[in-house]
Design an enzyme around this catalytic site. Structure first.
Site, short mmCIF file in Angstrom:
data_model
loop_
_atom_site.label_atom_id
_atom_site.label_comp_id
_atom_site.label_asym_id
_atom_site.label_seq_id
_atom_site.Cartn_x
_atom_site.Cartn_y
_atom_site.Cartn_z
N GLN A 131 -0.17 10.83 -12.52
CA GLN A 131 -0.06 11.13 -11.09
C GLN A 131 1.37 11.49 -10.68
O GLN A 131 1.60 12.39 -9.90
CB GLN A 131 -0.56 9.93 -10.29
CG GLN A 131 -0.60 10.18 -8.80
CD GLN A 131 -1.25 9.02 -8.08
OE1 GLN A 131 -2.45 8.92 -8.03
NE2 GLN A 131 -0.43 8.14 -7.53
N GLU A 173 2.71 15.44 -2.60
CA GLU A 173 3.93 14.63 -2.40
C GLU A 173 5.19 15.47 -2.55
O GLU A 173 6.29 14.91 -2.71
CB GLU A 173 3.94 13.46 -3.37
CG GLU A 173 2.88 12.41 -3.03
CD GLU A 173 3.20 11.02 -3.57
OE1 GLU A 173 4.06 10.89 -4.45
OE2 GLU A 173 2.56 10.07 -3.08
N ASP A 272 0.57 -1.52 -8.15
CA ASP A 272 0.35 -0.85 -6.85
C ASP A 272 -1.09 -1.11 -6.45
O ASP A 272 -1.37 -2.03 -5.65
CB ASP A 272 0.66 0.65 -6.98
CG ASP A 272 0.28 1.43 -5.72
OD1 ASP A 272 0.01 0.80 -4.68
OD2 ASP A 272 0.25 2.67 -5.76
N LYS A 295 3.53 -1.13 0.23
CA LYS A 295 3.05 -0.09 1.15
C LYS A 295 2.50 -0.82 2.36
O LYS A 295 1.42 -1.43 2.29
CB LYS A 295 1.93 0.73 0.49
CG LYS A 295 2.39 1.65 -0.63
CD LYS A 295 1.19 2.27 -1.33
CE LYS A 295 1.60 3.34 -2.33
NZ LYS A 295 0.47 3.71 -3.22
N SER A 325 0.85 9.33 -0.13
CA SER A 325 0.75 10.78 -0.38
C SER A 325 0.48 11.56 0.91
O SER A 325 0.85 12.73 1.02
CB SER A 325 -0.33 11.08 -1.41
OG SER A 325 -1.55 10.49 -1.05
N LYS A 346 10.44 4.24 -3.21
CA LYS A 346 9.74 5.36 -3.85
C LYS A 346 9.43 6.39 -2.77
O LYS A 346 8.86 6.05 -1.72
CB LYS A 346 8.46 4.88 -4.53
CG LYS A 346 7.86 5.95 -5.43
CD LYS A 346 6.78 5.43 -6.33
CE LYS A 346 5.43 5.54 -5.69
NZ LYS A 346 4.33 5.73 -6.68
#
Ligand code: PGA
Ligand code: ZN
Length: 375
Positions: A131, A173, A272, A295, A325, A346
């Site tokens: 990814q 992204e 994640d 997140k 994203s 990130k």
């Protein structure tokens, strides 16, 4: 003490041209991002119009003229996530956070290292099975220098891929895309990363390729068993001296993460989809991972996110603040990375992704004695 004098939510577009929620409290904004490779254990979203409608009627009625207190408001939002979704909750919580940030002039001074998505695929678009191929300018002494090193490497990679005749695109992204074998791409990137003082990381997002207890690599039309996946990840870490590997195994395979960590103690083995910014899942992951993606919209409020960061720090897990994203120009996570001392953020490198980097560049410029975090 300041009260909520106005509160309103509206639909705005995210970077994928999907509707998302923007909340405005006393004139200050907060917007929800959205994932494409979402973890099963994330707090669900609701359609943006449903969230906005609920905020504009019920939340407004409950919150108007009440004190702007992050913990109190988030405690209420947490119990309403079934109605307003993680998207409605985080937009409102971000607006509260940004209002309080605007009122407070005291700032922290330790800045996160950017971890930028340079080449991508998977659920974000592009032929690559992996990814995200990420760059972290670990040798940089300042935030602007870190951005310089990372973008120099980005431009060099883009040029080399074009020079060998590939058609180079950009995915959700803002990462580069091209039809090239993964190992070939890594062989091109490694010297570029090295001479720009960047270390390489990967987000394998393994849950996205998990089928019938195996990992499916579509570029090679190959299935790997769990043991073969572990061997492959160990091989990549060694061959490319990876400093960071995110979601190398399926989202419920805590032991698989642990096995990779046991052989690669110097690499950040990051959860994640595994952890979804959820303290209950972090407890299960202690000693099995040594880094975790943060997140805020996975869990729904700023306060729950801060709890997750604190638990990470207590249990020797490095928190990595992260974009999604689907993004807007909202830069709340950049402020939160500084405020809650996340040593890594990130983010994307190009496109509207620069909103987060630019906010940190502004803050670096305004801070009296800024320093980079220790990583
Ligand atoms: P997202 O994925 O599409 O769910 O935001 C990003 C990631 O896996 O880190
Ligand atoms: Zn991920």
């Amino acid at each position: 003490m300041t009260n909520i004098e106005s509160i309103h939510a509206r639909k705005i577009l995210d970077s994928r041209a999907n509707w998302t929620v923007e909340a405005e409290i006393n004139g200050i904004l907060g917007a929800s991002p959205a994932g494409a490779s979402t973890g099963t254990h994330e707090v669900p979203t609701v359609p943006a119009e449903v969230a906005c409608d609920f905020i504009n009627r019920k939340i407004k009625k409950a919150f108007l003229n009440h004190e702007i207190n992050q913990k109190e408001i988030d405690r209420k939002l947490k119990f309403l996530t079934g109605k307003i979704g993680s998207n409605g909750a985080i937009a409102t919580s971000f607006a509260v956070y940004n209002f309080l940030w605007s009122q407070n002039t005291e700032r922290k001074s330790v800045f996160p290292y950017p971890l930028g998505n340079v080449f991508g695929g998977g659920a974000h678009g592009g032929a690559c099975d992996m990814q995200e191929v990420l760059l972290c300018p670990k040798n940089a002494k300042t935030f602007p220098d870190a951005v310089q090193k990372m973008t120099d490497a980005y431009h060099e990679l883009k040029k080399e891929l074009k020079d060998i005749g590939l058609s180079v695109g950009m995915n959700d992204e803002g990462a580069l895309t091209a039809t090239i074998g993964f190992m070939e791409l890594m062989d091109i990137l490694k010297p570029i990363a090295d001479h720009n003082g960047c270390a390489i990381g990967l987000d394998i997002a393994a849950s996205e390729m998990y089928r019938h207890n195996k990992y499916y690599y579509k570029q090679k039309d190959q299935f790997l068993s769990e043991d073969e996946q572990i061997d492959f990840v160990n091989h990549l870490i060694k061959k490319y001296r990876l400093f960071y590997v995110e979601d190398p195994m399926n989202e419920d395979d805590f032991d698989g993460f642990s096995e990779i960590l046991s052989k690669n103690k110097k690499t950040l083995v990051c959860g994640d989809d595994l952890t979804t910014t959820n303290t209950q899942r972090i407890h299960k992951a202690v000693k099995k991972i040594n880094a975790m993606i943060v997140k805020p919209n996975q869990i729904g409020t700023v306060s729950q996110t801060v709890e997750a960061i604190k638990l990470c720090k207590k249990t020797r897990i490095t928190p990595v603040m992260s974009h999604r994203s689907g993004e807007t120009t909202d830069a709340t996570i950049a402020r939160m990375a500084l405020d809650f001392e996340s040593p890594i953020i990130k983010c994307g490198i190009a496109d509207m992704r620069t909103a987060k980097i630019n906010e940190l560049l502004r803050l670096w410029d305004k801070t009296e004695k800024p320093k980079m975090a220790k990583i």
